[in-house]
Design an enzyme around this catalytic site. Structure first.
Site, PDB file in Angstrom:
ATOM      1  N   ARG A   1       8.059   1.023  -3.229  1.00  0.00           N
ATOM      2  CA  ARG A   1       8.743   2.001  -4.299  1.00  0.00           C
ATOM      3  C   ARG A   1       9.229   1.588  -5.641  1.00  0.00           C
ATOM      4  O   ARG A   1       9.059   2.100  -6.581  1.00  0.00           O
ATOM      5  CB  ARG A   1       9.859   2.861  -3.623  1.00  0.00           C
ATOM      6  CG  ARG A   1       9.043   3.904  -2.576  1.00  0.00           C
ATOM      7  CD  ARG A   1       9.984   4.462  -1.327  1.00  0.00           C
ATOM      8  NE  ARG A   1      10.820   3.573  -0.696  1.00  0.00           N
ATOM      9  CZ  ARG A   1      11.975   3.941  -0.111  1.00  0.00           C
ATOM     10  NH1 ARG A   1      12.396   5.104  -0.277  1.00  0.00           N
ATOM     11  NH2 ARG A   1      12.500   3.072   0.586  1.00  0.00           N
TER      12      ARG A   1
ATOM     13  N   CYS B   1     -14.363   4.070  15.729  1.00  0.00           N
ATOM     14  CA  CYS B   1     -14.431   4.618  14.382  1.00  0.00           C
ATOM     15  C   CYS B   1     -13.222   5.299  14.411  1.00  0.00           C
ATOM     16  O   CYS B   1     -12.984   6.516  14.709  1.00  0.00           O
ATOM     17  CB  CYS B   1     -15.632   5.739  14.383  1.00  0.00           C
ATOM     18  SG  CYS B   1     -15.939   6.135  12.817  1.00  0.00           S
TER      19      CYS B   1
ATOM     20  N   PRO C   1       0.788  -1.173  -0.116  1.00  0.00           N
ATOM     21  CA  PRO C   1       0.061  -0.085   0.101  1.00  0.00           C
ATOM     22  C   PRO C   1       0.788   1.176  -0.037  1.00  0.00           C
ATOM     23  O   PRO C   1       1.897   1.415   0.928  1.00  0.00           O
ATOM     24  CB  PRO C   1      -0.648  -0.190   1.226  1.00  0.00           C
ATOM     25  CG  PRO C   1      -0.051  -0.864   2.136  1.00  0.00           C
ATOM     26  CD  PRO C   1       0.984  -1.816   1.432  1.00  0.00           C
ATOM     27  N   MET C   2       0.684   2.186  -0.807  1.00  0.00           N
ATOM     28  CA  MET C   2       1.334   3.307  -1.057  1.00  0.00           C
ATOM     29  C   MET C   2       0.593   4.621  -1.148  1.00  0.00           C
ATOM     30  O   MET C   2      -0.255   4.620  -2.259  1.00  0.00           O
ATOM     31  CB  MET C   2       2.580   3.416  -2.088  1.00  0.00           C
ATOM     32  CG  MET C   2       3.644   2.332  -1.700  1.00  0.00           C
ATOM     33  SD  MET C   2       4.869   2.191  -3.393  1.00  0.00           S
ATOM     34  CE  MET C   2       3.951   1.166  -4.332  1.00  0.00           C
TER      35      MET C   2
ATOM     36  N   ASN D   1       9.145  -6.523   3.974  1.00  0.00           N
ATOM     37  CA  ASN D   1       8.941  -5.309   3.199  1.00  0.00           C
ATOM     38  C   ASN D   1      10.014  -4.454   3.362  1.00  0.00           C
ATOM     39  O   ASN D   1      10.740  -4.536   4.782  1.00  0.00           O
ATOM     40  CB  ASN D   1       7.440  -4.784   3.509  1.00  0.00           C
ATOM     41  CG  ASN D   1       7.164  -3.297   3.136  1.00  0.00           C
ATOM     42  OD1 ASN D   1       6.922  -2.379   3.566  1.00  0.00           O
ATOM     43  ND2 ASN D   1       7.673  -3.512   1.681  1.00  0.00           N
TER      44      ASN D   1
END
Length: 345
Positions: free
Chosen positions: A214, A89, A28-29, A189
């Protein structure tokens, strides 16, 4: 059997009852892994693709931006990265209000969020973390152990502390302490950009899969290529320039459709720049040629002009590649994308 040969046997991994086809995951980026980019990476073979970080409160309230970030249309497996700081939330601010990697400073609070998330859904929940907040608080193994007990089904560890941000090199070996503490799959990662990086990271960490961030910018094919390599040992070269052009042309069109014309043009610009970087590298183009084509493409606003300049840029790179003995731009592609406009094939 040598370690490298064993690594080539790595295939599916399980997240609870969900099977991931290969051990290479697109990270996720923020501002990068929107739905068009994720669909493209998935179509090119990434084992799993993850949305950019989405604020839980905004998503629960139906905020248009949050819904757009979490869009999963066209994906076989839809994975959303959520961030927040309240179990009922979670709010938008990430490190400023004890959410995201800031939770490494308060594992008890982190567990309340994990337990609330696991208890609220019927799909498998995964967790992404760093090694700790700083070098004096390497607590990823403890958090991973507690998260597994709370029902998390896969854990990704970025081999840096939060205080490092992206400085220095990721410490893949430090991830091994997490793997040794839990039974669920672990993903390593950080700084994984090549076949050799993937093999070394898996060997050092003992992890089950790699997450590529990246290095996939401008190279949506990279996670799929690394996944196939880990499964079979087959090394693939980057796609030919004709294929790269077709991919970036498709991505540009989908981003304009997904975000709308005004936002899509701005959002796509960085992707076009990264794609040109990758194409110039494939062709062996000199820096001056890359810079000139970058300026033309990235300063154009009208989509017709952008497409035309893109076609010219890839043709220029192809000429360099041809001079270097590489056949990278077919006559069919020239005709299909003549003048930057897609023609009927």
């Amino acid at each position: 059997m040598p370690l490298v040969e064993r690594l080539f046997w790595r295939g599916q991994i399980g997240i609870g009852k969900v099977m991931v086809p290969n051990p290479a995951i697109l990270a996720p980026m923020s501002g990068i892994t929107d739905a068009p980019f994720r669909r493209l990476a998935a179509a090119l073979g990434a084992g799993l693709v993850v949305s950019e970080m989405t604020a839980s409160a905004a998503l629960a309230q139906g905020a248009p931006e949050a819904r757009l970030r979490a869009e999963g249309k066209g994906l076989r497996m839809h994975v959303v990265q959520l961030a927040g700081c309240e179990p009922r939330c979670p709010a938008r601010q990430v490190t400023g209000r004890q959410s995201g990697s800031a939770l490494m400073r308060d594992l008890d609070h982190a567990l309340t969020l994990i337990e609330a998330t696991v208890g609220a859904v019927s799909v498998p929940v995964t967790l992404k973390m760093r090694l700790g907040w700083d070098d004096r608080s390497i607590n990823a193994p403890e958090l991973a152990h507690r998260a597994q007990a709370a029902g998390v089904r896969l854990i990704t560890v970025h081999g840096r502390t939060r205080s490092q941000f992206y400085d220095g090199r990721a410490d893949w070996a430090a991830v091994r302490a997490v793997k040794e503490r839990i039974a669920i799959p672990v993903v390593v990662n950080g700084d994984i950009a090549t076949y050799a990086d993937a093999v070394t990271a898996l060997a050092a960490s003992g992890a089950d899969a790699v997450m590529i961030g990246r290095a996939a910018r401008g190279r949506p094919w990279l996670p799929g290529q690394i996944g196939r390599y880990l499964a079979s040992g087959t090394r693939e070269t980057p796609p030919p320039l004709s294929a790269q052009f077709a991919l970036v042309h498709r991505l540009y069109d989908e981003m304009l459709s997904h975000h709308g014309l005004a936002m899509g043009r701005r959002h796509a610009r960085k992707h076009l720049g990264w794609a040109l970087d990758a194409a110039a590298e494939t062709a062996g183009a000199p820096d001056a040629l890359l810079k000139a084509n970058r300026v033309r493409v990235l300063t154009a606003d009208d989509p017709t002009a952008v497409r035309r300049h893109l076609a010219e840029a890839y043709a220029n790179f192809a000429s360099i590649a041809a001079a270097n003995g590489a056949s990278a731009w077919s006559q069919t592609t020239r005709q299909t994308y003549r003048g930057g406009e897609r023609k009927a094939a």
